[in-house]
Design a protein around this motif. Structure first.
Motif, PDB file in Angstrom:
ATOM      1  N   PRO A   1       0.830  -1.214   0.000  1.00 50.60           N
ATOM      2  CA  PRO A   1       0.000   0.000   0.000  1.00 50.60           C
ATOM      3  C   PRO A   1       0.861   1.259   0.000  1.00 50.60           C
ATOM      4  O   PRO A   1       1.955   1.281   0.578  1.00 50.60           O
ATOM      5  CB  PRO A   1      -0.805  -0.125   1.292  1.00 50.60           C
ATOM      6  N   LEU A   2       0.362   2.293  -0.651  1.00 45.71           N
ATOM      7  CA  LEU A   2       1.068   3.564  -0.701  1.00 45.71           C
ATOM      8  C   LEU A   2       0.046   4.692  -0.690  1.00 45.71           C
ATOM      9  O   LEU A   2      -0.866   4.728  -1.516  1.00 45.71           O
ATOM     10  CB  LEU A   2       1.924   3.650  -1.977  1.00 45.71           C
ATOM     11  N   ARG A   3       0.204   5.599   0.269  1.00 48.86           N
ATOM     12  CA  ARG A   3      -0.705   6.745   0.398  1.00 48.86           C
ATOM     13  C   ARG A   3       0.002   7.988  -0.151  1.00 48.86           C
ATOM     14  O   ARG A   3       1.100   8.326   0.287  1.00 48.86           O
ATOM     15  CB  ARG A   3      -1.090   6.957   1.872  1.00 48.86           C
ATOM     16  N   ILE A   4      -0.665   8.673  -1.106  1.00 50.03           N
ATOM     17  CA  ILE A   4      -0.025   9.812  -1.734  1.00 50.03           C
ATOM     18  C   ILE A   4      -0.923  11.050  -1.698  1.00 50.03           C
ATOM     19  O   ILE A   4      -2.153  10.952  -1.628  1.00 50.03           O
ATOM     20  CB  ILE A   4       0.385   9.517  -3.200  1.00 50.03           C
ATOM     21  N   TYR A   5      -0.272  12.207  -1.769  1.00 50.38           N
ATOM     22  CA  TYR A   5      -0.961  13.501  -1.801  1.00 50.38           C
ATOM     23  C   TYR A   5      -0.484  14.221  -3.055  1.00 50.38           C
ATOM     24  O   TYR A   5       0.727  14.336  -3.288  1.00 50.38           O
ATOM     25  CB  TYR A   5      -0.616  14.305  -0.553  1.00 50.38           C
ATOM     26  N   LEU A   6      -1.423  14.719  -3.862  1.00 51.50           N
ATOM     27  CA  LEU A   6      -1.094  15.438  -5.089  1.00 51.50           C
ATOM     28  C   LEU A   6      -1.232  16.938  -4.849  1.00 51.50           C
ATOM     29  O   LEU A   6      -2.329  17.435  -4.594  1.00 51.50           O
ATOM     30  CB  LEU A   6      -2.031  15.013  -6.229  1.00 51.50           C
ATOM     31  N   LEU A   7      -0.123  17.654  -4.944  1.00 49.47           N
ATOM     32  CA  LEU A   7      -0.117  19.099  -4.725  1.00 49.47           C
ATOM     33  C   LEU A   7       0.337  19.795  -5.995  1.00 49.47           C
ATOM     34  O   LEU A   7       1.498  19.683  -6.395  1.00 49.47           O
ATOM     35  CB  LEU A   7       0.818  19.449  -3.564  1.00 49.47           C
ATOM     36  N   GLY A   8      -0.602  20.490  -6.653  1.00 46.01           N
ATOM     37  CA  GLY A   8      -0.231  21.214  -7.858  1.00 46.01           C
ATOM     38  C   GLY A   8      -1.214  20.990  -8.994  1.00 46.01           C
ATOM     39  O   GLY A   8      -2.261  20.377  -8.816  1.00 46.01           O
ATOM     40  N   ALA A   9      -0.856  21.500 -10.170  1.00 46.21           N
ATOM     41  CA  ALA A   9      -1.677  21.459 -11.386  1.00 46.21           C
ATOM     42  C   ALA A   9      -2.907  22.356 -11.232  1.00 46.21           C
ATOM     43  O   ALA A   9      -3.196  22.866 -10.143  1.00 46.21           O
ATOM     44  CB  ALA A   9      -2.073  20.036 -11.747  1.00 46.21           C
ATOM     45  N   MET A  10      -3.645  22.520 -12.309  1.00 48.95           N
ATOM     46  CA  MET A  10      -4.821  23.379 -12.310  1.00 48.95           C
ATOM     47  C   MET A  10      -5.992  22.683 -11.621  1.00 48.95           C
ATOM     48  O   MET A  10      -6.004  21.446 -11.495  1.00 48.95           O
ATOM     49  CB  MET A  10      -5.194  23.743 -13.744  1.00 48.95           C
ATOM     50  N   PRO A  11      -7.001  23.449 -11.181  1.00 49.00           N
ATOM     51  CA  PRO A  11      -8.167  22.831 -10.532  1.00 49.00           C
ATOM     52  C   PRO A  11      -8.800  21.755 -11.407  1.00 49.00           C
ATOM     53  O   PRO A  11      -8.970  21.934 -12.615  1.00 49.00           O
ATOM     54  CB  PRO A  11      -9.124  24.019 -10.347  1.00 49.00           C
ATOM     55  N   GLY A  12      -9.109  20.630 -10.784  1.00 48.58           N
ATOM     56  CA  GLY A  12      -9.747  19.515 -11.480  1.00 48.58           C
ATOM     57  C   GLY A  12      -8.782  18.498 -12.051  1.00 48.58           C
ATOM     58  O   GLY A  12      -9.154  17.334 -12.264  1.00 48.58           O
TER      59      GLY A  12
ATOM     60  N   GLY B   1      -5.994  17.234 -10.640  1.00 49.19           N
ATOM     61  CA  GLY B   1      -5.622  16.239  -9.642  1.00 49.19           C
ATOM     62  C   GLY B   1      -6.663  15.144  -9.498  1.00 49.19           C
ATOM     63  O   GLY B   1      -6.327  13.968  -9.315  1.00 49.19           O
ATOM     64  N   GLU B   2      -7.946  15.508  -9.591  1.00 51.85           N
ATOM     65  CA  GLU B   2      -9.018  14.516  -9.476  1.00 51.85           C
ATOM     66  C   GLU B   2      -8.965  13.514 -10.628  1.00 51.85           C
ATOM     67  O   GLU B   2      -9.182  12.307 -10.437  1.00 51.85           O
ATOM     68  CB  GLU B   2     -10.377  15.218  -9.440  1.00 51.85           C
ATOM     69  N   VAL B   3      -8.696  14.011 -11.836  1.00 54.20           N
ATOM     70  CA  VAL B   3      -8.577  13.108 -12.990  1.00 54.20           C
ATOM     71  C   VAL B   3      -7.351  12.211 -12.829  1.00 54.20           C
ATOM     72  O   VAL B   3      -7.409  11.001 -13.092  1.00 54.20           O
ATOM     73  CB  VAL B   3      -8.491  13.909 -14.305  1.00 54.20           C
TER      74      VAL B   3
ATOM     75  N   ALA C   1      -8.109   9.424 -10.390  1.00 51.23           N
ATOM     76  CA  ALA C   1      -8.924   8.354 -10.982  1.00 51.23           C
ATOM     77  C   ALA C   1      -8.068   7.444 -11.850  1.00 51.23           C
ATOM     78  O   ALA C   1      -8.227   6.212 -11.824  1.00 51.23           O
ATOM     79  CB  ALA C   1     -10.060   8.968 -11.801  1.00 51.23           C
ATOM     80  N   ASN C   2      -7.156   8.042 -12.611  1.00 57.08           N
ATOM     81  CA  ASN C   2      -6.275   7.229 -13.457  1.00 57.08           C
ATOM     82  C   ASN C   2      -5.315   6.387 -12.622  1.00 57.08           C
ATOM     83  O   ASN C   2      -5.021   5.236 -12.963  1.00 57.08           O
ATOM     84  CB  ASN C   2      -5.480   8.142 -14.403  1.00 57.08           C
ATOM     85  N   ILE C   3      -4.835   6.957 -11.541  1.00 55.94           N
ATOM     86  CA  ILE C   3      -3.944   6.216 -10.642  1.00 55.94           C
ATOM     87  C   ILE C   3      -4.676   5.026 -10.037  1.00 55.94           C
ATOM     88  O   ILE C   3      -4.146   3.908 -10.001  1.00 55.94           O
ATOM     89  CB  ILE C   3      -3.404   7.149  -9.539  1.00 55.94           C
ATOM     90  N   LYS C   4      -5.891   5.248  -9.573  1.00 55.83           N
ATOM     91  CA  LYS C   4      -6.671   4.173  -8.969  1.00 55.83           C
ATOM     92  C   LYS C   4      -6.926   3.044  -9.957  1.00 55.83           C
ATOM     93  O   LYS C   4      -6.892   1.856  -9.612  1.00 55.83           O
ATOM     94  CB  LYS C   4      -8.001   4.720  -8.455  1.00 55.83           C
ATOM     95  N   SER C   5      -7.156   3.414 -11.211  1.00 57.97           N
ATOM     96  CA  SER C   5      -7.433   2.410 -12.247  1.00 57.97           C
ATOM     97  C   SER C   5      -6.198   1.592 -12.591  1.00 57.97           C
ATOM     98  O   SER C   5      -6.280   0.375 -12.756  1.00 57.97           O
ATOM     99  CB  SER C   5      -7.947   3.125 -13.507  1.00 57.97           C
TER     100      SER C   5
ATOM    101  N   VAL D   1      -2.220   2.094  -4.811  1.00 58.25           N
ATOM    102  CA  VAL D   1      -1.862   3.488  -4.531  1.00 58.25           C
ATOM    103  C   VAL D   1      -3.141   4.269  -4.212  1.00 58.25           C
ATOM    104  O   VAL D   1      -4.031   4.399  -5.041  1.00 58.25           O
ATOM    105  CB  VAL D   1      -1.131   4.125  -5.727  1.00 58.25           C
ATOM    106  N   GLU D   2      -3.199   4.791  -3.003  1.00 59.74           N
ATOM    107  CA  GLU D   2      -4.382   5.539  -2.566  1.00 59.74           C
ATOM    108  C   GLU D   2      -4.061   7.035  -2.527  1.00 59.74           C
ATOM    109  O   GLU D   2      -3.157   7.467  -1.812  1.00 59.74           O
ATOM    110  CB  GLU D   2      -4.803   5.066  -1.171  1.00 59.74           C
ATOM    111  N   VAL D   3      -4.816   7.794  -3.301  1.00 58.71           N
ATOM    112  CA  VAL D   3      -4.663   9.251  -3.282  1.00 58.71           C
ATOM    113  C   VAL D   3      -5.479   9.783  -2.111  1.00 58.71           C
ATOM    114  O   VAL D   3      -6.709   9.764  -2.141  1.00 58.71           O
ATOM    115  CB  VAL D   3      -5.121   9.891  -4.603  1.00 58.71           C
ATOM    116  N   VAL D   4      -4.798  10.254  -1.080  1.00 60.16           N
ATOM    117  CA  VAL D   4      -5.485  10.663   0.153  1.00 60.16           C
ATOM    118  C   VAL D   4      -5.650  12.180   0.255  1.00 60.16           C
ATOM    119  O   VAL D   4      -6.244  12.679   1.217  1.00 60.16           O
ATOM    120  CB  VAL D   4      -4.735  10.125   1.393  1.00 60.16           C
ATOM    121  N   GLY D   5      -5.114  12.901  -0.719  1.00 60.63           N
ATOM    122  CA  GLY D   5      -5.260  14.354  -0.710  1.00 60.63           C
ATOM    123  C   GLY D   5      -4.960  14.936  -2.070  1.00 60.63           C
ATOM    124  O   GLY D   5      -4.091  14.436  -2.788  1.00 60.63           O
ATOM    125  N   ILE D   6      -5.707  15.971  -2.431  1.00 59.72           N
ATOM    126  CA  ILE D   6      -5.520  16.671  -3.705  1.00 59.72           C
ATOM    127  C   ILE D   6      -5.681  18.159  -3.434  1.00 59.72           C
ATOM    128  O   ILE D   6      -6.648  18.571  -2.797  1.00 59.72           O
ATOM    129  CB  ILE D   6      -6.574  16.234  -4.752  1.00 59.72           C
TER     130      ILE D   6
END
Length: 255
Positions: free
Chosen positions: A106-117, A119-121, A124-128, A133-138
């Motif tokens: 397991p790996l918990r990651i936080y995405l900081l940066g890029a334009m609004p919206g 990080g959410e995309v 979703a691609n990371i999860k797929s 890899v769990e994105v725990v913050g954007i």
């Protein structure tokens, strides 16, 4: 074995992509939450480091420095202290995810940066592609956020609350490096990666160069053609200054 070289006034680790991922996996699995951050010098970084003391300080404090850019690797070979290969941030992040997926860790990651919206995309691609890899913050911070200390404190608190192992920072250089150097002591993550447009690439928001262009060190040309207004001037300046810096390095006494 000496695993570092000195070049262009900075220390660079002589790591291949595999060796880099090996070290980062160990830090992510067994390290403490002391925010070891990683920077990836390319030609533009080398040029900016000449005139930006805060940027140079961030490099000096980095836990790992690996070359992003074939001209930097080529320069190392011509100077007689060869680096094994490039380790671009845009390839390093997926390689880390793939390593953890292959080992079912397991790996918990936080995405900081890029334009609004974006990080959410990307999430979703990371999860797929990498379910472990769990994105725990954007967070897409406001423009000029780095000048607002209260806002930066809230970012640090958000990262802390998310209990991430890995912070992926996509704010562009030198902002991302200077920011993480200033706030690393308030970021309870094991590793932070300063990786520019990587969140955009993960989201598919910006296309990567074809593999043949990457192989021949032409990814810069693809990016320049994709974002000419932002990048043409930068690359022209770099093309003038970097050879001068290389010549100065060539003429310096060998240690």
């Amino acid at each position: 074995m000496i695993n570092k070289i000195e070049m262009f006034g900075i220390t660079i680790h002589k790591f291949s992509m595999k060796e880099t991922v090996d070290v980062l996996q160990e830090w992510l699995q067994f390290g403490g939450n002391d925010c070891k951050y990683v920077v990836t010098p390319n030609v533009d970084h080398v040029v900016q480091l000449e005139k930006n003391s805060a940027f140079k300080q961030a490099y000096a404090h980095a836990a790992m420095v690996v070359a992003d850019g074939k001209p930097v690797v080529l320069a190392s070979k011509l100077l007689g202290k060869p680096l094994p290969e490039t380790v671009p941030g845009s390839d390093l992040v997926p390689n880390i995810f793939t390593r953890f997926q292959q080992n079912n860790l397991p790996l918990r990651i936080y995405l900081l940066g890029a334009m609004p919206g974006v990080g959410e995309v990307a999430a979703a691609n990371i999860k797929s592609q990498w379910p472990v890899v769990e994105v725990v913050g954007i967070l897409s911070p406001d423009f000029g956020f780095e000048k607002d200390s209260d806002y930066c404190e809230r970012i640090c608190q958000s990262v802390a609350n998310a209990k991430a192992d890995l912070l992926v920072i996509g704010l562009g250089a030198p902002k991302q490096e200077i920011w993480v150097d200033k706030y690393a002591h308030k970021l309870p993550v094991k590793v932070a990666l300063c990786v520019g447009a990587t969140i955009d690439f993960l989201a598919g928001n910006k296309p990567r160069a074809p593999m043949w262009m990457r192989k021949f060190g032409l990814e810069w040309l693809h990016r320049m053609c994709s974002e000419p207004k932002r990048l043409v001037k930068r690359y022209l300046v770099d093309a003038i200054i970097f050879p001068k810096l290389f010549f100065r390095e060539w003429m310096a006494p060998r240690k």
